[in-house]
Design a protein around this motif. Sequence first.
Motif, mmCIF file in Angstrom:
data_model
loop_
_atom_site.group_PDB
_atom_site.id
_atom_site.type_symbol
_atom_site.label_atom_id
_atom_site.label_comp_id
_atom_site.label_asym_id
_atom_site.label_seq_id
_atom_site.Cartn_x
_atom_site.Cartn_y
_atom_site.Cartn_z
ATOM 1 N N VAL A 241 -72.566 -45.139 -42.619
ATOM 2 C CA VAL A 241 -72.326 -46.224 -41.666
ATOM 3 C C VAL A 241 -71.781 -47.429 -42.428
ATOM 4 C CG1 VAL A 241 -73.402 -47.853 -40.074
ATOM 5 C CG2 VAL A 241 -74.111 -45.458 -40.066
ATOM 6 N N VAL B 191 -68.885 -45.269 -38.096
ATOM 7 C CA VAL B 191 -69.713 -44.125 -38.468
ATOM 8 C C VAL B 191 -68.795 -42.995 -38.943
ATOM 9 C CG1 VAL B 191 -71.376 -42.407 -37.676
ATOM 10 C CG2 VAL B 191 -71.516 -44.759 -36.824
ATOM 11 N N ALA C 83 -70.581 -50.706 -35.548
ATOM 12 C CA ALA C 83 -70.401 -50.242 -36.924
ATOM 13 C C ALA C 83 -69.554 -48.974 -36.931
ATOM 14 C CB ALA C 83 -71.751 -49.971 -37.582
ATOM 15 N N TRP D 169 -70.928 -49.393 -47.360
ATOM 16 C CA TRP D 169 -71.410 -48.224 -46.641
ATOM 17 C C TRP D 169 -72.902 -48.001 -46.885
ATOM 18 C CZ3 TRP D 169 -68.631 -45.270 -43.237
ATOM 19 C CH2 TRP D 169 -67.246 -45.443 -43.226
ATOM 20 N N LEU E 105 -80.521 -44.288 -37.550
ATOM 21 C CA LEU E 105 -79.634 -43.369 -36.845
ATOM 22 C C LEU E 105 -80.453 -42.414 -36.002
ATOM 23 C CD1 LEU E 105 -76.540 -42.386 -36.796
ATOM 24 C CD2 LEU E 105 -77.361 -40.580 -38.330
ATOM 25 N N TRP F 187 -76.255 -45.576 -33.865
ATOM 26 C CA TRP F 187 -76.737 -46.472 -34.918
ATOM 27 C C TRP F 187 -77.149 -47.788 -34.267
ATOM 28 C CZ3 TRP F 187 -78.397 -46.785 -39.712
ATOM 29 C CH2 TRP F 187 -78.357 -47.997 -40.396
#
Length: 883
Positions: free
Chosen positions: A80, A56, A54, A88, A135, A130
Amino acid sequence: MRKLHAIAGLLVFCLLGLCGTAASAQTQTVWDELPPVPDAVGFAGGFAGVSGDALVFAGGANFAPPVFENDKQWHGRVFVLPAPDAQWVEAGMLPRPLAYGMSVSYNGEVVCLGGDDRDRCYAEVFALKWDGDQLTTRDLPALPEPVAYGGAALIGTTVYVVGGQTGKSIESATNRCYAMDLAADRPAWERLPDMPGEAGVRAFNFVVAQHDGRSDKLYVFGGRRHHPGGVLDLAFLSDCWEFDPAAQTWRQRSDAPVPLMAGSAAAFGQSHILVTSYADGSALAAMIDSGIPTPEYDHPGFPRTLYTYHTITDAWAPAGELPAGVGNQVTTTAVLWGDRIIVPSGEVRPRVRTPAVWSVTLAPHGRAFGALNMGVLVVYLLAMVGVGVFFVFRNKDTDDYFRGGQHIPWWAAACSIYATMLSSLTYVALPALVFATDWVLYLGMFMILATAPIAIYVAMPFFRRIDATSAYEYLGKRFNLPVRLFGSGLFTLFHIGRMGIVMALTALALSAVTPLSPAAAVLIMGGLCLIYCTLGGIEAVIWTDTIQTFVLLGGAVLCFIFILSGIDGGLGGFIDAGRANDKFRLLHLDFGAGSFTTLAVWVIVLGGLGQNLSSYTADQAVVQRYMTTKDTRSAARSIWTNGVMAVPGALLFFLIGTGLYAFYQSHPGKLDPTIQNDQVFPMFIAGELPAGVAGLIVAGIFAAAQSTVSTSMNSTATTVVTDFMRPFGLLKTERGYLHAARMLTFVMGVLGTLAGLIFISPEIRSLMSEYFKVIGMFMGALGGLFILGVCTRRANGLGALTGILLGVGVMIAVWQLTDINGYLYATIGIAACLLLGYVASFVTPRDGRDLTGLTLFTMPQAPAGGTTGPTPQAAHAMERPEA
């Protein structure tokens, strides 16, 4: 026969249907908009990277509107984006609001380094991770000093930080360089050599890691520093520096066309860097010169012309303009996400941020092959099929099919050996290697001449005396049937893989410059080789090899002439470019403890001897040529002629490689950033040569591939029939063996073509250097087996089998556990098999075999004028069953 003719017609029809054209050859970027960061204003100076597949984005700073009436605010939110087509997610907060730090992606984490807030700069380092749901934050050792507005990059497991400010003022900018191995048990920062002198001091600079054709390097360019008397007492920088982590040295490279600062850049392809955003100071200077107050000045935005830098040619080139609707987003970090570069948020004008997120790729250069080029290629390929059809009626038995009736002229056999050794990998990859490096490998070409006497006076007489069809018949006579079968089987597997590699890498190169897809190119090469090789046997292979040798070398000469004509300054410019950048270096004089990992002169000499010794003693594809001439004198002349051809032939390809370097240094915009380095020669052919000439030289590349593939097809069929069928009397008649030979040639060609289709995967192709190490290991072990038999009387069958098995094991260990240069693998394989086989023979009983005519110490005196068949002693040995 009619079916094969129909296949040939279908392949030609497919080629003629692919005569297309394409757009002009200029680098252009393609921008696609992704979901914006979920903040109406956006951020500058945020941390960015990839974790858990992903994207970040964290922290950053902005001005609330109206931007000239509010103070800058620092933020700590972490966002993210799970996928390009997702939305997001706000995942958490940083330990404190931070901006203008550095970030790199490593091992599923985003490592955030330094940064500042309203009051001061920070040295802290932490990693964001993540996992798809939540997180987490992990602390890492802090930098030796606070750093913000600098640059960071990752090489392997080591993160580098260069430049930046230690305080809130540009006067605190530094030239320091730090590194930390993130994979160490106890990571710690190390101070490396500073950027040279006062000129190295900078902040808002770019730091990018990229390969320069030899190894990964660190590139630091642009930025700004304090300079009394400049615009706002600033100097805007365009210089570029290269740091070599292995040598711990800095080297200045070519300046960028304009000052570059406060932007983003990323490595692209094998040796390019793409600058995706930057400021050059021109708008700031214009605003000051206008005298208009900043809030009222209509700032035009930052420059819209993008640039690429090529690390091999040390050349900058424009990469087109930003498309309409895309702003130049500075003070952000470019992130490599899969095969795309992401430019997240950033600043588009003083104090003005944007939440926009863009995905950037580089479009391949358009290429036109055209009907004339395709016509030349088709005529050539049809001619090769015609050769196979011509010789189909001359093969009466397996001696004709596998040895051409032993009436091939020595000069044709020489051309065939040369074409066999000069595969399309050499035709395409050798110029590309020289383009990226220098001439240190050229010394290895002379090792062909050094090993020619061994081939002529040691190896070849053994094969001629026992009247061998397969090189591995000797192993059966000298040792036993299991050793013969093991050696023959190893060779067969090697050549099936070799066919696949040659076709795949050739197809990948050709697909970059012709309308053919990689799969189509593999099928066409494999299909045509199946036709003329299956029909015509070794005689068709040798005569097509001879024709293809002239096509190969003639096309290469033409190409070098056109390269010279396109270089600024012609021949003088070619020489000047090569000398200025040490491209003609022939010797790497390194005899230190670590030189075995490099291409030092002793590595080249020993490695070249080992490779050629293996080829000229243990490779059926070469040995088979010894047996196609009428006598030993003709065979010797063919070996010497091949050696004499190889040295100047290699020189031509080294000249082409350096010529390509000089050409693309003169015309950097013509170098397509999307290609692999191995495609640089085909790209030149398609883009720079006149119609018709390009088709001829592409035919040369096809020729090189077909020479290798057809040789492998016939040689593997020869070993299977001779080593696996005849010893067991599986067929009763010579005609039955001839039919089996044709069938096996077809089968081997199909297997090689299927291997080619498998190997066109880019992921597998990235492992080719490792794959060729494995090939070198096995051929080295086979070479050691032959030397063990020829040079010793004590070696026996069990010892030989033990030696080759342990030798291959040793080579696997060398490959997996050491950094020894792959160029040495064949030599190490020979030594390991020879030593271990000899020792094993001492601890196992003698087998009592008659060694007359099978070792250097038991070789009878040859009759004057050479022999054409076996001596009485060798004939007696041939009649003896292989236990």
